[in-house]
Motif scaffolding. Sequence first.
Motif, PDB file in Angstrom:
ATOM      1  N   VAL A 198       0.866  -1.364  -0.332  1.00 40.26           N
ATOM      2  CA  VAL A 198       0.179  -0.328   0.176  1.00 40.26           C
ATOM      3  C   VAL A 198       1.057   1.277  -0.392  1.00 40.26           C
ATOM      4  O   VAL A 198       1.874   1.332   0.632  1.00 40.26           O
ATOM      5  CB  VAL A 198      -0.741   0.325   1.349  1.00 40.26           C
ATOM      6  CG1 VAL A 198      -1.889   1.343   1.717  1.00 40.26           C
ATOM      7  CG2 VAL A 198      -1.999  -1.274   1.000  1.00 40.26           C
ATOM      8  N   PRO A 199       0.614   2.024  -1.003  1.00 37.18           N
ATOM      9  CA  PRO A 199       1.308   3.513  -0.960  1.00 37.18           C
ATOM     10  C   PRO A 199       1.834   4.212   0.830  1.00 37.18           C
ATOM     11  O   PRO A 199       0.476   4.410   1.533  1.00 37.18           O
ATOM     12  CB  PRO A 199       0.409   4.244  -1.576  1.00 37.18           C
ATOM     13  CG  PRO A 199      -0.113   3.950  -2.706  1.00 37.18           C
ATOM     14  CD  PRO A 199      -0.296   2.109  -1.603  1.00 37.18           C
ATOM     15  N   GLY A 200       2.150   4.472   1.700  1.00 38.42           N
ATOM     16  CA  GLY A 200       3.053   5.246   2.840  1.00 38.42           C
ATOM     17  C   GLY A 200       2.622   3.950   3.552  1.00 38.42           C
ATOM     18  O   GLY A 200       3.175   4.368   4.823  1.00 38.42           O
ATOM     19  N   ALA A 201       2.646   2.405   3.121  1.00 41.08           N
ATOM     20  CA  ALA A 201       2.586   1.702   4.203  1.00 41.08           C
ATOM     21  C   ALA A 201       4.507   1.356   4.231  1.00 41.08           C
ATOM     22  O   ALA A 201       4.945   1.498   3.373  1.00 41.08           O
ATOM     23  CB  ALA A 201       2.085   0.499   3.599  1.00 41.08           C
ATOM     24  N   VAL A 202       4.146   0.892   5.738  1.00 45.60           N
ATOM     25  CA  VAL A 202       5.829   0.599   6.244  1.00 45.60           C
ATOM     26  C   VAL A 202       6.255  -0.582   7.108  1.00 45.60           C
ATOM     27  O   VAL A 202       5.296  -1.002   7.781  1.00 45.60           O
ATOM     28  CB  VAL A 202       6.904   1.382   7.673  1.00 45.60           C
ATOM     29  CG1 VAL A 202       8.049   1.435   7.513  1.00 45.60           C
ATOM     30  CG2 VAL A 202       6.294   2.838   6.864  1.00 45.60           C
ATOM     31  N   VAL A 203       6.440  -1.480   5.949  1.00 47.24           N
ATOM     32  CA  VAL A 203       6.835  -3.149   6.238  1.00 47.24           C
ATOM     33  C   VAL A 203       7.687  -3.582   6.438  1.00 47.24           C
ATOM     34  O   VAL A 203       9.242  -3.331   6.390  1.00 47.24           O
ATOM     35  CB  VAL A 203       6.796  -4.109   5.182  1.00 47.24           C
ATOM     36  CG1 VAL A 203       6.765  -5.637   5.426  1.00 47.24           C
ATOM     37  CG2 VAL A 203       5.075  -3.377   4.343  1.00 47.24           C
ATOM     38  N   LEU A 204       7.784  -4.361   7.900  1.00 51.90           N
ATOM     39  CA  LEU A 204       8.925  -4.555   8.418  1.00 51.90           C
ATOM     40  C   LEU A 204       8.527  -6.845   8.223  1.00 51.90           C
ATOM     41  O   LEU A 204       8.441  -6.582   8.796  1.00 51.90           O
ATOM     42  CB  LEU A 204       9.518  -4.522  10.347  1.00 51.90           C
ATOM     43  CG  LEU A 204      10.217  -4.726  11.099  1.00 51.90           C
ATOM     44  CD1 LEU A 204      11.580  -4.382  10.574  1.00 51.90           C
ATOM     45  CD2 LEU A 204      10.000  -4.776  12.936  1.00 51.90           C
ATOM     46  N   LEU A 205      10.006  -6.746   7.675  1.00 48.21           N
ATOM     47  CA  LEU A 205      10.651  -8.032   7.812  1.00 48.21           C
ATOM     48  C   LEU A 205      11.632  -8.679   8.531  1.00 48.21           C
ATOM     49  O   LEU A 205      12.626  -8.135   8.113  1.00 48.21           O
ATOM     50  CB  LEU A 205      11.026  -8.410   5.974  1.00 48.21           C
ATOM     51  CG  LEU A 205      10.794 -10.083   5.297  1.00 48.21           C
ATOM     52  CD1 LEU A 205      10.217 -11.071   5.941  1.00 48.21           C
ATOM     53  CD2 LEU A 205      11.422  -9.770   4.235  1.00 48.21           C
TER      54      LEU A 205
END
Length: 452
Positions: free
Chosen positions: A85-92
């Motif tokens: 999603v635009p603007g989403a921050v994902v932590l892997l």
Amino acid sequence: MVKKGTSYRCGECGYQAPKWVGRCPECQAWGTIEERGDARPAIARVAAGAPSAPARPIGQVDIEAARARSTGVGELDRVLGGGLVPGAVVLLAGEPGVGKSTLLLEVAYQWALGGSGPALYVTGEESAGQVRLRAERTKNVHERMFLAAESDLSAILGHVDAVKPGVLIVDSVQTMASPQVEGSPGNVTQVRAVTSGLVALAKERGLPVVLVGHVTKDGSVAGPRVLEHLVDVVLHFEGDRHSTLRMVRGVKNRFGPADEIGCFELREDGIVGVPDPSGLFLNRREDAVPGTAVTVTVEGKRPLLCEVQALVSSPGAPQPRRAVSGLDSARVAMILAVLEKRGGIKLGDRDVYSATVGGMKVTEPAVDLAVILALWSSVRDVALSPRLVVIGEVGLAGEIRRVSGAGRRLAEAARLGFTHALVPPDPGKLPDGIRVLEVDSVAAALHAANYA
């Protein structure tokens, strides 16, 4: 004595404590309570300011700009809820060497290939040349992929201004540092500051950001607990070093289901999604073997067939041994007690080993009945039918309880050729092609297994 005007705060979760304690009451971390400044700061009245945009009825808010965009990696899109999603921050997060960088190089390549804009990959752990070598080996090189070896947050922002990427990948957040904050990269203050800066960047520009995170010895995300609260999505990358199977498990997701999984196979030339992984957790053999039972577990919306194995042997030492792999050890201990009390099988003086096939980790109670029958099969040295699938939760009174999604589980078993099933009473609507026998107790299940 507590000093006046002094407060104490947990460096992991931010919990405020009136006095110093060795263990944080909120996150249970040891040695993280630190002394802060004045506990009673002056309260100032805040004047009303001009809003950045007028409030609108929710029905008039444009949702097209917030639509998820596919990463080009189908199994990752499944876990994310459709894409980034635009603007989403994902932590892997994942253990070293599990394949996080390989997966994200594939994401960057597919993003650039799909025409959604350039992909910017920032590495703080390796040199640009090392990343290029891996990209060459996995054939993930594209002219719209940009690579930068940086460990300074301000330099990352400069690269974003210059490249104007459609997705930003930072590998890893523990190696980055903010010049406005004291401390070395990786400490609690720096990790919080860097993550906060990247979250602000993502929200301001509508730029999806993927952060790589380290894990601790117990498998949790390293760094302050507030790190997981700041980001929108938290994914755990899991896998056994001795197996090629890798799983991405959703832990938190503001844009989709938080319990979905994606399956991958790590190969010499890269990482490949496995859209139908059920066969990976079964041992295909012509003759049935005592001590095995097949069940169906559900991860998110995906039913997966899983083989449970058990071995009961005579003790080789005065103290019987219990070993568990891939299952919840506490639940297996409970099942052993139920089998001995309600099933009449003595196991207190015998060694018991139980495991799953293919490195799969199963914690849901629906596999209880499969563990029961695998143990019974090993004790009696009688093999269950290779076309039998077993589903059910076992209670302390020996009853078999209903599980969710029985029809979906049995449909998956029928698709893979299983013809018989033992299930709890009242399973709901059942699929065609599989004979179902309902059992309401452990004794009834053991009796039915003799003739299944």
